[in-house]
Design a protein around this motif. Structure first.
Motif, PDB file in Angstrom:
ATOM      1  N   GLY A  34       0.789  -1.217   0.000  1.00  0.00           N
ATOM      2  CA  GLY A  34       0.000   0.000   0.000  1.00  0.00           C
ATOM      3  C   GLY A  34       0.824   1.271   0.000  1.00  0.00           C
ATOM      4  O   GLY A  34       0.367   2.311  -0.485  1.00  0.00           O
ATOM      5  N   GLN A  35       2.057   1.217   0.544  1.00  0.00           N
ATOM      6  CA  GLN A  35       2.881   2.413   0.636  1.00  0.00           C
ATOM      7  C   GLN A  35       3.898   2.545  -0.488  1.00  0.00           C
ATOM      8  O   GLN A  35       4.305   3.656  -0.819  1.00  0.00           O
ATOM      9  CB  GLN A  35       3.636   2.420   1.974  1.00  0.00           C
ATOM     10  N   GLY A  36       4.320   1.416  -1.044  1.00  0.00           N
ATOM     11  CA  GLY A  36       5.365   1.481  -2.056  1.00  0.00           C
ATOM     12  C   GLY A  36       5.740   0.113  -2.572  1.00  0.00           C
ATOM     13  O   GLY A  36       4.992  -0.864  -2.393  1.00  0.00           O
ATOM     14  N   GLU A  37       6.907   0.033  -3.206  1.00  0.00           N
ATOM     15  CA  GLU A  37       7.396  -1.212  -3.774  1.00  0.00           C
ATOM     16  C   GLU A  37       8.755  -1.553  -3.168  1.00  0.00           C
ATOM     17  O   GLU A  37       9.511  -0.668  -2.774  1.00  0.00           O
ATOM     18  CB  GLU A  37       7.511  -1.095  -5.293  1.00  0.00           C
ATOM     19  N   VAL A  38       9.041  -2.864  -3.146  1.00  0.00           N
ATOM     20  CA  VAL A  38      10.293  -3.337  -2.562  1.00  0.00           C
ATOM     21  C   VAL A  38      11.133  -4.000  -3.638  1.00  0.00           C
ATOM     22  O   VAL A  38      10.626  -4.797  -4.445  1.00  0.00           O
ATOM     23  CB  VAL A  38      10.030  -4.325  -1.410  1.00  0.00           C
ATOM     24  N   PHE A  39      12.401  -3.660  -3.655  1.00  0.00           N
ATOM     25  CA  PHE A  39      13.352  -4.159  -4.645  1.00  0.00           C
ATOM     26  C   PHE A  39      14.562  -4.761  -3.937  1.00  0.00           C
ATOM     27  O   PHE A  39      14.840  -4.452  -2.773  1.00  0.00           O
ATOM     28  CB  PHE A  39      13.835  -3.027  -5.555  1.00  0.00           C
ATOM     29  N   LYS A  40      15.290  -5.606  -4.665  1.00  0.00           N
ATOM     30  CA  LYS A  40      16.604  -6.012  -4.202  1.00  0.00           C
ATOM     31  C   LYS A  40      17.615  -5.025  -4.776  1.00  0.00           C
ATOM     32  O   LYS A  40      17.541  -4.656  -5.943  1.00  0.00           O
ATOM     33  CB  LYS A  40      16.946  -7.426  -4.666  1.00  0.00           C
ATOM     34  N   ALA A  41      18.525  -4.574  -3.925  1.00  0.00           N
ATOM     35  CA  ALA A  41      19.541  -3.611  -4.346  1.00  0.00           C
ATOM     36  C   ALA A  41      20.899  -4.081  -3.857  1.00  0.00           C
ATOM     37  O   ALA A  41      21.007  -4.718  -2.805  1.00  0.00           O
ATOM     38  CB  ALA A  41      19.224  -2.222  -3.796  1.00  0.00           C
ATOM     39  N   ARG A  42      21.937  -3.739  -4.608  1.00  0.00           N
ATOM     40  CA  ARG A  42      23.288  -4.214  -4.276  1.00  0.00           C
ATOM     41  C   ARG A  42      24.182  -3.027  -3.977  1.00  0.00           C
ATOM     42  O   ARG A  42      24.316  -2.100  -4.769  1.00  0.00           O
ATOM     43  CB  ARG A  42      23.852  -5.052  -5.414  1.00  0.00           C
ATOM     44  N   LEU A  43      24.813  -3.068  -2.817  1.00  0.00           N
ATOM     45  CA  LEU A  43      25.720  -2.020  -2.374  1.00  0.00           C
ATOM     46  C   LEU A  43      26.990  -2.665  -1.831  1.00  0.00           C
ATOM     47  O   LEU A  43      26.926  -3.484  -0.909  1.00  0.00           O
ATOM     48  CB  LEU A  43      25.049  -1.162  -1.296  1.00  0.00           C
ATOM     49  N   ASN A  44      28.123  -2.311  -2.418  1.00  0.00           N
ATOM     50  CA  ASN A  44      29.423  -2.871  -1.988  1.00  0.00           C
ATOM     51  C   ASN A  44      29.397  -4.397  -1.956  1.00  0.00           C
ATOM     52  O   ASN A  44      29.853  -5.040  -0.999  1.00  0.00           O
ATOM     53  CB  ASN A  44      29.806  -2.324  -0.606  1.00  0.00           C
ATOM     54  N   VAL A  46      27.004  -6.404  -1.474  1.00  0.00           N
ATOM     55  CA  VAL A  46      26.088  -6.974  -0.488  1.00  0.00           C
ATOM     56  C   VAL A  46      24.658  -6.652  -0.910  1.00  0.00           C
ATOM     57  O   VAL A  46      24.360  -5.525  -1.313  1.00  0.00           O
ATOM     58  CB  VAL A  46      26.356  -6.412   0.925  1.00  0.00           C
ATOM     59  N   ASP A  47      23.765  -7.661  -0.839  1.00  0.00           N
ATOM     60  CA  ASP A  47      22.368  -7.455  -1.206  1.00  0.00           C
ATOM     61  C   ASP A  47      21.578  -6.878  -0.045  1.00  0.00           C
ATOM     62  O   ASP A  47      21.723  -7.310   1.116  1.00  0.00           O
ATOM     63  CB  ASP A  47      21.726  -8.772  -1.642  1.00  0.00           C
ATOM     64  N   TYR A  48      20.724  -5.899  -0.366  1.00  0.00           N
ATOM     65  CA  TYR A  48      19.822  -5.288   0.602  1.00  0.00           C
ATOM     66  C   TYR A  48      18.417  -5.271   0.009  1.00  0.00           C
ATOM     67  O   TYR A  48      18.221  -5.523  -1.185  1.00  0.00           O
ATOM     68  CB  TYR A  48      20.245  -3.851   0.919  1.00  0.00           C
ATOM     69  N   ALA A  49      17.438  -4.976   0.836  1.00  0.00           N
ATOM     70  CA  ALA A  49      16.089  -4.690   0.351  1.00  0.00           C
ATOM     71  C   ALA A  49      15.922  -3.176   0.309  1.00  0.00           C
ATOM     72  O   ALA A  49      16.407  -2.463   1.191  1.00  0.00           O
ATOM     73  CB  ALA A  49      15.041  -5.317   1.255  1.00  0.00           C
ATOM     74  N   LEU A  50      15.260  -2.694  -0.732  1.00  0.00           N
ATOM     75  CA  LEU A  50      15.013  -1.265  -0.907  1.00  0.00           C
ATOM     76  C   LEU A  50      13.512  -1.047  -1.028  1.00  0.00           C
ATOM     77  O   LEU A  50      12.874  -1.554  -1.954  1.00  0.00           O
ATOM     78  CB  LEU A  50      15.723  -0.752  -2.176  1.00  0.00           C
ATOM     79  N   LYS A  51      12.941  -0.329  -0.084  1.00  0.00           N
ATOM     80  CA  LYS A  51      11.527   0.044  -0.180  1.00  0.00           C
ATOM     81  C   LYS A  51      11.462   1.462  -0.714  1.00  0.00           C
ATOM     82  O   LYS A  51      12.060   2.375  -0.140  1.00  0.00           O
ATOM     83  CB  LYS A  51      10.844  -0.028   1.185  1.00  0.00           C
ATOM     84  N   ILE A  83      18.238   1.516   7.214  1.00  0.00           N
ATOM     85  CA  ILE A  83      19.680   1.743   7.331  1.00  0.00           C
ATOM     86  C   ILE A  83      20.077   3.097   6.748  1.00  0.00           C
ATOM     87  O   ILE A  83      20.904   3.816   7.312  1.00  0.00           O
ATOM     88  CB  ILE A  83      20.456   0.628   6.606  1.00  0.00           C
ATOM     89  N   ALA A  84      19.471   3.428   5.613  1.00  0.00           N
ATOM     90  CA  ALA A  84      19.856   4.659   4.923  1.00  0.00           C
ATOM     91  C   ALA A  84      18.733   5.110   4.000  1.00  0.00           C
ATOM     92  O   ALA A  84      17.969   4.291   3.480  1.00  0.00           O
ATOM     93  CB  ALA A  84      21.141   4.441   4.114  1.00  0.00           C
ATOM     94  N   ILE A  85      18.620   6.413   3.785  1.00  0.00           N
ATOM     95  CA  ILE A  85      17.654   6.981   2.838  1.00  0.00           C
ATOM     96  C   ILE A  85      18.163   6.769   1.412  1.00  0.00           C
ATOM     97  O   ILE A  85      19.357   6.914   1.140  1.00  0.00           O
ATOM     98  CB  ILE A  85      17.451   8.483   3.093  1.00  0.00           C
ATOM     99  N   LEU A  97      16.946   1.779   2.515  1.00  0.00           N
ATOM    100  CA  LEU A  97      17.581   0.468   2.509  1.00  0.00           C
ATOM    101  C   LEU A  97      17.377  -0.213   3.854  1.00  0.00           C
ATOM    102  O   LEU A  97      17.353   0.430   4.907  1.00  0.00           O
ATOM    103  CB  LEU A  97      19.087   0.595   2.266  1.00  0.00           C
ATOM    104  N   MET A  98      17.259  -1.534   3.797  1.00  0.00           N
ATOM    105  CA  MET A  98      17.189  -2.343   5.022  1.00  0.00           C
ATOM    106  C   MET A  98      17.806  -3.693   4.711  1.00  0.00           C
ATOM    107  O   MET A  98      18.092  -4.025   3.553  1.00  0.00           O
ATOM    108  CB  MET A  98      15.739  -2.514   5.470  1.00  0.00           C
ATOM    109  N   GLY A  99      18.018  -4.507   5.745  1.00  0.00           N
ATOM    110  CA  GLY A  99      18.504  -5.860   5.524  1.00  0.00           C
ATOM    111  C   GLY A  99      17.502  -6.662   4.720  1.00  0.00           C
ATOM    112  O   GLY A  99      16.305  -6.369   4.705  1.00  0.00           O
ATOM    113  N   ILE A 100      17.982  -7.693   4.072  1.00  0.00           N
ATOM    114  CA  ILE A 100      17.108  -8.498   3.221  1.00  0.00           C
ATOM    115  C   ILE A 100      16.745  -9.803   3.913  1.00  0.00           C
ATOM    116  O   ILE A 100      17.551 -10.384   4.648  1.00  0.00           O
ATOM    117  CB  ILE A 100      17.784  -8.774   1.852  1.00  0.00           C
ATOM    118  N   ARG A 101      15.524 -10.221   3.742  1.00  0.00           N
ATOM    119  CA  ARG A 101      15.048 -11.450   4.389  1.00  0.00           C
ATOM    120  C   ARG A 101      15.610 -12.678   3.678  1.00  0.00           C
ATOM    121  O   ARG A 101      15.504 -12.814   2.458  1.00  0.00           O
ATOM    122  CB  ARG A 101      13.520 -11.473   4.372  1.00  0.00           C
TER     123      ARG A 101
END
Length: 440
Positions: A34-44, A46-51, A83-85, A97-101
């Motif tokens: 309802g608020q947005g979409e979630v993606f997998k994102a890669r930083l350094n 390492v995989d994270y989740a991005l809402k 974790i970060a905007i 960004l947040m940790g990925i399940r």
């Protein structure tokens, strides 16, 4: 679904913490809400989740809330915390960004499906982690606001949990996130609009969630719910707000489970010890009427979950899981699976707690040192079998200190580290900081 229909293109780049000029690559679409979409994102690497928020959710209020949550940090590592905007140079707006399940973590809806049900020990472990995590959250002056099925994941093997959607966490009593909760889990006073979410309303929601986990049913859905032809929002407000009645309220039988529709709670409720039942009775009787004084605290649930886990054993005949009830008035127990009378293994009583001594039972600092409650890092004792006589069982000292033991006949013995003491009725063991007695 074509990638151009998503908020962010795949692949694309978003900027992380713009002042530091850090970017990460958006690689995979994971899902939407309802608020947005979630993606997998890669930083350094390492995989994270991005809402990433839809425009209507990307408010200044939400941004400030995220910034505050990032500054506060996660209460425990079981929160998939912001974790970060993140900001996209292509579409504007923002996300985080947040940790990925990890894939072994399943939605709590898993419990309601046809898959094999987790063991009682696994469920008790999940309950412990839930209570412990929300205790840590509330200790920071925060409230989750929306404790429900959709926001918790668990490992059906280990009982480990992950809590997601933490961008809606608010400050107790202020409801900074603007989220009131999910109808069915919300406290009655929130359903009726009398109060904003707070620690006290979280406690009610946590109790609802725990009841679902153990009894596979809603604690307020009984005959009153079954008699409603259309369970629309107005009907739910009546059931969960204006006139909530616990299905096992000992003083009010008006909303007992209907045998036609509510077989899960009818079958499962009798399997649990009285002390465990009593917590739910208080949560949904006094806890409804007295939000600030009657609700079960996270610390109470945490202690109850560990005690429950320590009482699980197996039927001698069929191997089905059963739970020992330490209540002295508990009736002789029949196995729920095969119907035979249960002969429980020896138990050890340490203080007010009991521990069933199964063949794989281990004792930790939590059990034998009151200054180290909830310390399960290293076992300090374990049950093992005599190498030459399998009918003899003992308790092996895995600690660094010797134990002083007193047998039923008064004989004193010492058990050095690495040695065993034979389990026998009325054996008393002094672990140093606590003492226990074998009961059979």
């Amino acid at each position: 679904m074509p990638s151009e229909q998503h908020l962010l293109k795949i692949p694309s780049v978003v900027q992380i913490n713009s002042a530091a000029n850090v970017t990460c690559e958006v690689t995979t679409f994971l899902g939407g809400g309802g608020q947005g979409e979630v993606f997998k994102a890669r930083l350094n690497n390492v995989d994270y989740a991005l809402k990433y928020y839809y425009p209507h959710s990307a408010t200044e209020r939400q941004l400030k809330s995220l910034e505050e949550l990032i500054k506060i940090g996660p209460p425990t590592d079981q929160f998939l915390w912001p974790i970060a905007i993140a900001k996209s140079p292509d579409i504007g707006g923002f996300g985080y960004l947040m940790g990925i399940r990890r894939p072994e973590f399943k939605s709590l809806f898993y419990l309601m499906g046809p898959s094999p049900k987790p063991s009682f020990k696994t469920l008790a472990t999940a309950g412990y982690h839930l209570a412990n995590s929300f205790l840590a959250l509330h200790s920071k002056g925060l409230c989750y606001c929306d404790i429900s099925f959709g926001n918790v994941f668990f490992d059906p093997e280990s009982g480990e949990i992950l809590i997601c959607d933490n961008d809606n966490v608010g400050i107790t009593g202020k409801n900074v996130s603007g989220v009131a909760g999910t109808l069915g889990f919300m406290a009655p006073e929130v359903v009726l609009g009398h109060r904003n979410p707070s620690t006290y309303t979280d406690l009610f929601s946590l109790s609802v969630l725990l009841f679902h986990i153990f009894f596979l049913h809603h604690p307020l859905d009984g005959k009153m719910e079954a008699s409603i032809a259309c369970l629309d929002p107005n009907a739910k407000i009546q059931l969960y707000g204006r006139n909530p009645v616990f299905i096992f309220d000992p003083q009010n039988e008006a909303n007992r489970p209907d045998p036609k529709y509510h077989t899960n709670p009818i079958q499962l409720w009798p399997l649990f010890p009285r002390f465990f039942q009593n917590l739910f009775i208080q949560a949904f009787t006094r806890g409804i009427k007295e939000p600030e004084n009657g609700r079960i605290r996270e610390s109470e649930w945490r202690a109850a979950m560990i005690q429950l886990r320590d009482l699980v054993t197996n039927c001698n005949s069929c191997g089905g899981e059963i739970i020992f009830d330490p209540d002295p008035e508990a009736a002789p127990y029949k196995c729920w699976s095969c119907g035979t009378m249960v002969s429980f293994p020896p138990r050890i009583k340490i203080g007010k707690s009991f521990l069933v001594l199964n063949k794989d039972t281990r004792l930790f600092n939590h059990h034998i040192d009151s200054s180290k409650l909830y310390d399960f890092k290293q076992p300090k004792a374990e049950v093992n079998q005599h190498p030459k006589d399998p009918s003899i069982w003992g308790l092996k000292n895995l600690s660094e200190s010797k134990w002083s033991c007193t047998k039923a006949d008064g004989k004193l013995i010492e058990v050095e580290p690495g040695k065993n003491v034979t389990l026998s009725p009325n054996l008393k063991i002094n672990f140093g900081s606590a003492a226990g007695e074998i009961i059979s």
